[in-house]
Design an enzyme around this catalytic site. Structure first.
Site, PDB file in Angstrom:
ATOM      1  N   ASN A  10     -41.776  23.666  30.419  1.00  0.00           N
ATOM      2  CA  ASN A  10     -41.133  23.402  29.120  1.00  0.00           C
ATOM      3  C   ASN A  10     -40.365  22.073  29.171  1.00  0.00           C
ATOM      4  O   ASN A  10     -39.333  21.964  29.825  1.00  0.00           O
ATOM      5  CB  ASN A  10     -40.204  24.585  28.809  1.00  0.00           C
ATOM      6  CG  ASN A  10     -39.513  24.451  27.477  1.00  0.00           C
ATOM      7  OD1 ASN A  10     -39.240  23.348  26.997  1.00  0.00           O
ATOM      8  ND2 ASN A  10     -39.221  25.587  26.873  1.00  0.00           N
ATOM      9  N   ASN A  12     -38.637  20.486  26.898  1.00  0.00           N
ATOM     10  CA  ASN A  12     -37.296  20.505  26.294  1.00  0.00           C
ATOM     11  C   ASN A  12     -36.254  20.977  27.286  1.00  0.00           C
ATOM     12  O   ASN A  12     -35.176  20.401  27.398  1.00  0.00           O
ATOM     13  CB  ASN A  12     -37.263  21.415  25.066  1.00  0.00           C
ATOM     14  CG  ASN A  12     -38.081  20.842  23.944  1.00  0.00           C
ATOM     15  OD1 ASN A  12     -38.042  19.639  23.698  1.00  0.00           O
ATOM     16  ND2 ASN A  12     -38.845  21.693  23.289  1.00  0.00           N
ATOM     17  N   ASP A  69     -34.760  32.057  33.949  1.00  0.00           N
ATOM     18  CA  ASP A  69     -35.351  33.057  33.071  1.00  0.00           C
ATOM     19  C   ASP A  69     -34.248  33.590  32.166  1.00  0.00           C
ATOM     20  O   ASP A  69     -33.096  33.696  32.591  1.00  0.00           O
ATOM     21  CB  ASP A  69     -35.969  34.193  33.880  1.00  0.00           C
ATOM     22  CG  ASP A  69     -36.984  34.960  33.054  1.00  0.00           C
ATOM     23  OD1 ASP A  69     -37.971  34.353  32.619  1.00  0.00           O
ATOM     24  OD2 ASP A  69     -36.784  36.167  32.825  1.00  0.00           O
ATOM     25  N   GLY A 150     -36.517  30.510  19.248  1.00  0.00           N
ATOM     26  CA  GLY A 150     -36.421  31.921  19.649  1.00  0.00           C
ATOM     27  C   GLY A 150     -35.585  32.731  18.669  1.00  0.00           C
ATOM     28  O   GLY A 150     -35.770  32.660  17.454  1.00  0.00           O
ATOM     29  N   TYR A 151     -34.643  33.487  19.192  1.00  0.00           N
ATOM     30  CA  TYR A 151     -33.827  34.396  18.373  1.00  0.00           C
ATOM     31  C   TYR A 151     -32.594  33.718  17.787  1.00  0.00           C
ATOM     32  O   TYR A 151     -31.721  34.390  17.234  1.00  0.00           O
ATOM     33  CB  TYR A 151     -33.404  35.601  19.227  1.00  0.00           C
ATOM     34  CG  TYR A 151     -34.557  36.426  19.742  1.00  0.00           C
ATOM     35  CD1 TYR A 151     -35.068  37.482  19.004  1.00  0.00           C
ATOM     36  CD2 TYR A 151     -35.155  36.146  20.973  1.00  0.00           C
ATOM     37  CE1 TYR A 151     -36.137  38.243  19.467  1.00  0.00           C
ATOM     38  CE2 TYR A 151     -36.226  36.896  21.451  1.00  0.00           C
ATOM     39  CZ  TYR A 151     -36.709  37.942  20.697  1.00  0.00           C
ATOM     40  OH  TYR A 151     -37.766  38.681  21.150  1.00  0.00           O
ATOM     41  N   ASP A 152     -32.490  32.401  17.892  1.00  0.00           N
ATOM     42  CA  ASP A 152     -31.287  31.689  17.419  1.00  0.00           C
ATOM     43  C   ASP A 152     -30.869  32.033  15.979  1.00  0.00           C
ATOM     44  O   ASP A 152     -29.672  32.174  15.714  1.00  0.00           O
ATOM     45  CB  ASP A 152     -31.473  30.166  17.544  1.00  0.00           C
ATOM     46  CG  ASP A 152     -31.277  29.686  18.968  1.00  0.00           C
ATOM     47  OD1 ASP A 152     -30.766  30.468  19.794  1.00  0.00           O
ATOM     48  OD2 ASP A 152     -31.623  28.526  19.258  1.00  0.00           O
ATOM     49  N   LYS A 172     -24.641  23.923  20.472  1.00  0.00           N
ATOM     50  CA  LYS A 172     -25.161  25.114  21.168  1.00  0.00           C
ATOM     51  C   LYS A 172     -25.115  24.920  22.684  1.00  0.00           C
ATOM     52  O   LYS A 172     -24.728  25.820  23.426  1.00  0.00           O
ATOM     53  CB  LYS A 172     -26.593  25.407  20.706  1.00  0.00           C
ATOM     54  CG  LYS A 172     -27.201  26.607  21.407  1.00  0.00           C
ATOM     55  CD  LYS A 172     -28.660  26.815  21.068  1.00  0.00           C
ATOM     56  CE  LYS A 172     -29.294  27.769  22.069  1.00  0.00           C
ATOM     57  NZ  LYS A 172     -30.750  27.851  21.940  1.00  0.00           N
ATOM     58  N   HIS A 177     -25.644  30.475  26.957  1.00  0.00           N
ATOM     59  CA  HIS A 177     -25.963  31.191  28.199  1.00  0.00           C
ATOM     60  C   HIS A 177     -26.582  30.245  29.232  1.00  0.00           C
ATOM     61  O   HIS A 177     -26.215  30.255  30.394  1.00  0.00           O
ATOM     62  CB  HIS A 177     -26.929  32.337  27.865  1.00  0.00           C
ATOM     63  CG  HIS A 177     -27.995  31.950  26.875  1.00  0.00           C
ATOM     64  ND1 HIS A 177     -27.695  31.531  25.599  1.00  0.00           N
ATOM     65  CD2 HIS A 177     -29.330  31.823  26.989  1.00  0.00           C
ATOM     66  CE1 HIS A 177     -28.809  31.212  24.963  1.00  0.00           C
ATOM     67  NE2 HIS A 177     -29.812  31.377  25.791  1.00  0.00           N
ATOM     68  N   ARG A 178     -27.537  29.400  28.766  1.00  0.00           N
ATOM     69  CA  ARG A 178     -28.215  28.505  29.716  1.00  0.00           C
ATOM     70  C   ARG A 178     -27.227  27.487  30.270  1.00  0.00           C
ATOM     71  O   ARG A 178     -27.222  27.182  31.460  1.00  0.00           O
ATOM     72  CB  ARG A 178     -29.383  27.792  29.024  1.00  0.00           C
ATOM     73  CG  ARG A 178     -30.512  27.480  29.964  1.00  0.00           C
ATOM     74  CD  ARG A 178     -31.817  27.043  29.300  1.00  0.00           C
ATOM     75  NE  ARG A 178     -31.801  27.035  27.866  1.00  0.00           N
ATOM     76  CZ  ARG A 178     -32.214  28.061  27.111  1.00  0.00           C
ATOM     77  NH1 ARG A 178     -32.731  29.128  27.653  1.00  0.00           N
ATOM     78  NH2 ARG A 178     -32.132  28.002  25.806  1.00  0.00           N
TER      79      ARG A 178
HETATM   80  P1  IMP Z   1     -37.305  31.832  28.768  1.00  0.00           P
HETATM   81  O1  IMP Z   1     -37.177  32.713  29.971  1.00  0.00           O
HETATM   82  O2  IMP Z   1     -36.294  30.736  28.748  1.00  0.00           O
HETATM   83  O3  IMP Z   1     -38.696  31.345  28.539  1.00  0.00           O
HETATM   84  O4  IMP Z   1     -36.910  32.713  27.498  1.00  0.00           O
HETATM   85  C1  IMP Z   1     -37.634  33.885  27.155  1.00  0.00           C
HETATM   86  C2  IMP Z   1     -37.494  34.162  25.678  1.00  0.00           C
HETATM   87  O5  IMP Z   1     -36.128  34.433  25.357  1.00  0.00           O
HETATM   88  C3  IMP Z   1     -37.876  33.003  24.762  1.00  0.00           C
HETATM   89  O6  IMP Z   1     -39.241  33.022  24.453  1.00  0.00           O
HETATM   90  C4  IMP Z   1     -37.048  33.250  23.530  1.00  0.00           C
HETATM   91  O7  IMP Z   1     -37.669  34.216  22.714  1.00  0.00           O
HETATM   92  C5  IMP Z   1     -35.787  33.852  24.109  1.00  0.00           C
HETATM   93  N1  IMP Z   1     -34.753  32.813  24.322  1.00  0.00           N
HETATM   94  C6  IMP Z   1     -34.450  32.198  25.488  1.00  0.00           C
HETATM   95  N2  IMP Z   1     -33.449  31.319  25.331  1.00  0.00           N
HETATM   96  C7  IMP Z   1     -33.118  31.388  24.020  1.00  0.00           C
HETATM   97  C8  IMP Z   1     -32.139  30.698  23.239  1.00  0.00           C
HETATM   98  O8  IMP Z   1     -31.376  29.839  23.706  1.00  0.00           O
HETATM   99  N3  IMP Z   1     -32.098  31.034  21.939  1.00  0.00           N
HETATM  100  C9  IMP Z   1     -32.916  31.974  21.371  1.00  0.00           C
HETATM  101  N4  IMP Z   1     -33.837  32.618  22.050  1.00  0.00           N
HETATM  102  C10 IMP Z   1     -33.939  32.341  23.376  1.00  0.00           C
END
Ligand code: IMP
Length: 195
Positions: A10, A12, A69, A150-152, A172, A177-178
């Site tokens: 990814n 981004n 993750d 995603g769920y933002d 944000k 969380h990240r």
């Molecule tokens: P990943 O492990 O970062 O690929 O995240 C898995 C899934 O969680 C993503 O496909 C999104 O649906 C959701 N997700 C992860 N990070 C975010 C965020 O910062 N905002 C909203 N949804 C998130």
């Protein structure tokens, strides 16, 4: 100079993380090391998946590696979708379908408490480490905002009046969380660089 692989395809995420790292730490991409395949993510927990991805690259390519993750854990749904957040509504990994399903499953639920959890796992030398970032909040009744991904649009962080999708990326990234998990990883790497 410390060089680490960030096990993500990814772009981004890659940009966001590189911009937060200090000068002494450089990220190598999966493309740089010739890893074009998808990395297996078959663990049953967020922690397990992050570690699986970092270990996969470390063992296969020999580089020190970190991986992340993330999952959305909703209390009234027994912490679902959790590790299955990306494919909640099916293998197509469709963000809009995921939100539709989440809102449908939350219909009539008074307890809307939820949290995003990110784990960064690091394989450095012979050791592995993990760093956790959690942000608590509420699932809204409707989508609000168009930023983010995603769920933002349906996640209202605690103490805030806007969903993640109503904030700029910069806003944000200060509280997410990240960002929390990444700051812990960066602090740790800084202390290792200084050793
Ligand atoms: P990943 O492990 O970062 O690929 O995240 C898995 C899934 O969680 C993503 O496909 C999104 O649906 C959701 N997700 C992860 N990070 C975010 C965020 O910062 N905002 C909203 N949804 C998130």
């Amino acid at each position: 100079m410390m060089k680490l692989v960030f096990a993500t395809h990814n772009k981004n995420k890659w940009r966001e993380v590189q911009s937060m790292l200090p000068e002494g730490i450089k990220i190598i991409t999966l493309e740089d090391i010739g890893c074009l395949a998808e990395i297996p993510e078959t663990a049953s927990t967020i922690e397990g998946n992050a570690l699986q991805k970092a270990k996969y690259i470390k063992e296969k390519y020999g580089y020190d590696t970190f991986a992340d993750d993330t999952g959305l854990e909703v209390k009234a749904l027994g912490n679902a979708p959790g590790v299955y957040s990306a494919r909640y509504a099916g293998e197509a990994k469709d963000n809009e379908a995921n939100i539709d399903l989440l809102l449908a499953n939350m219909q009539g639920k008074e307890d809307r408490e939820a949290q995003f959890k990110t784990i960064f796992a690091l394989c450095l030398g012979e050791k592995s480490y993990s760093f956790e970032g959690i942000i608590k909040g509420q699932i809204t009744h409707h989508r609000q905002g168009t930023e983010g991904f995603g769920y933002d649009p349906v996640f209202l962080p605690e103490k805030e009046e806007r969903t993640f999708a109503q904030m700029s990326a910069q806003e944000k990234n200060q509280i997410s969380h990240r960002a929390i998990a990444l700051r812990k990883l960066v602090d740790f790497l800084n202390s290792e660089v200084e050793k």
